[in-house]
Design a protein around this motif. Structure first.
Motif, mmCIF file in Angstrom:
data_model
loop_
_atom_site.group_PDB
_atom_site.id
_atom_site.type_symbol
_atom_site.label_atom_id
_atom_site.label_comp_id
_atom_site.label_asym_id
_atom_site.label_seq_id
_atom_site.Cartn_x
_atom_site.Cartn_y
_atom_site.Cartn_z
ATOM 1 N N GLN A 35 0.829 -1.204 0.000
ATOM 2 C CA GLN A 35 0.000 0.000 0.000
ATOM 3 C C GLN A 35 0.868 1.260 0.000
ATOM 4 O O GLN A 35 0.583 2.222 -0.718
ATOM 5 N N ASN A 36 1.923 1.238 0.790
ATOM 6 C CA ASN A 36 2.837 2.389 0.836
ATOM 7 C C ASN A 36 3.553 2.587 -0.496
ATOM 8 O O ASN A 36 3.792 3.720 -0.923
ATOM 9 N N THR A 37 3.902 1.481 -1.138
ATOM 10 C CA THR A 37 4.524 1.551 -2.465
ATOM 11 C C THR A 37 3.562 2.176 -3.468
ATOM 12 O O THR A 37 3.953 3.012 -4.295
ATOM 13 N N THR A 38 2.285 1.775 -3.380
ATOM 14 C CA THR A 38 1.261 2.339 -4.263
ATOM 15 C C THR A 38 1.090 3.832 -4.009
ATOM 16 O O THR A 38 0.958 4.619 -4.956
ATOM 17 N N ILE A 39 1.101 4.234 -2.740
ATOM 18 C CA ILE A 39 0.995 5.651 -2.393
ATOM 19 C C ILE A 39 2.157 6.437 -3.004
ATOM 20 O O ILE A 39 1.966 7.515 -3.576
ATOM 21 N N TYR A 40 3.370 5.879 -2.896
ATOM 22 C CA TYR A 40 4.560 6.536 -3.450
ATOM 23 C C TYR A 40 4.441 6.701 -4.973
ATOM 24 O O TYR A 40 4.707 7.784 -5.515
#
Length: 219
Positions: A35-40
């Motif tokens: 999810q954090n990768t997607t946010i980035y």
């Protein structure tokens, strides 16, 4: 012995629960990382789209300013032409009584009036060039499309952030649960050791008691 068997069963069950909880934590942490990768990645797309929208908005502003100046200059030029031609119209009845100098002046003014046509286009050349450079319909359409994309990405970002908060909460609960299970496992281990120690102690003391009884019987 039955108590020991019960403890061993509890230990087995707790170890299974610990294994399941650790697997759950691994899944949650993996999802959280994804999810954090997607946010980035979405942030990168957002920045790119925002910059693109800013460029298009600047072009739109340039076009609108040029369009405003174009129509203003048109209006000013028409007012000038009307005023100039009115002067010529007023002077035309006086042509018969004009001196040679007056005639020359009148002809000069008439020539100036004729030259207004190319002068008109030259006067509006800069703004007209800008207006031809940009397609306002395409600019407006692209800005609307980018705004739509930005809204969609922003909504996704908010949804992901909400999900991440839920994952963080679930991870915290899972860690607390795992801590409780490990504490329970430690307590069971202590209880097992106490039982085993008691049994070993009894087995150690029992032969001595038998020997003591035998010695008494001999007397």
């Amino acid at each position: 012995m039955q108590e020991l068997i019960a403890l061993l069963k509890q230990e087995k069950d707790i170890k299974l629960l610990i294994e399941q909880e650790e697997m759950k934590q691994t899944r949650l942490e993996k999802t959280f990382h994804e999810q954090n990768t997607t946010i980035y990645k979405n942030n990168s797309v957002l920045q790119e789209q925002i910059q693109k929208k800013q460029r298009l908005s600047q072009q739109q502003m340039i076009y609108e300013n040029a369009n405003e100046k174009y129509h203003l200059k048109q209006k000013q030029y028409v007012q000038f032409i009307i005023s100039f031609n009115l002067i010529l119209l007023i002077l035309s009845p006086m042509i018969q009584i004009m001196t040679q100098l007056g005639m020359i002046l009148y002809i000069g003014l008439a020539l100036v009036a004729i030259l207004q046509i190319p002068g008109y286009f030259l006067y509006l050349y800069k703004e007209n060039k800008i207006l031809k450079q940009y397609n306002i319909q395409e600019l407006t359409s692209n800005i609307k499309e980018i705004s739509k994309v930005l809204d969609e990405i922003s909504k996704k970002q908010n949804d992901i952030k909400t999900t991440n908060k839920q994952i963080e909460q679930a991870l915290l609960q899972s860690k607390q649960r795992l801590l409780q299970l490990n504490q329970a496992l430690t307590r069971i281990e202590e209880q097992k050791n106490n039982i085993i120690f008691s049994v070993e102690y009894e087995e150690t003391m029992l032969p001595d008691e038998k020997t003591y009884q035998k010695k008494i019987s001999k007397f």
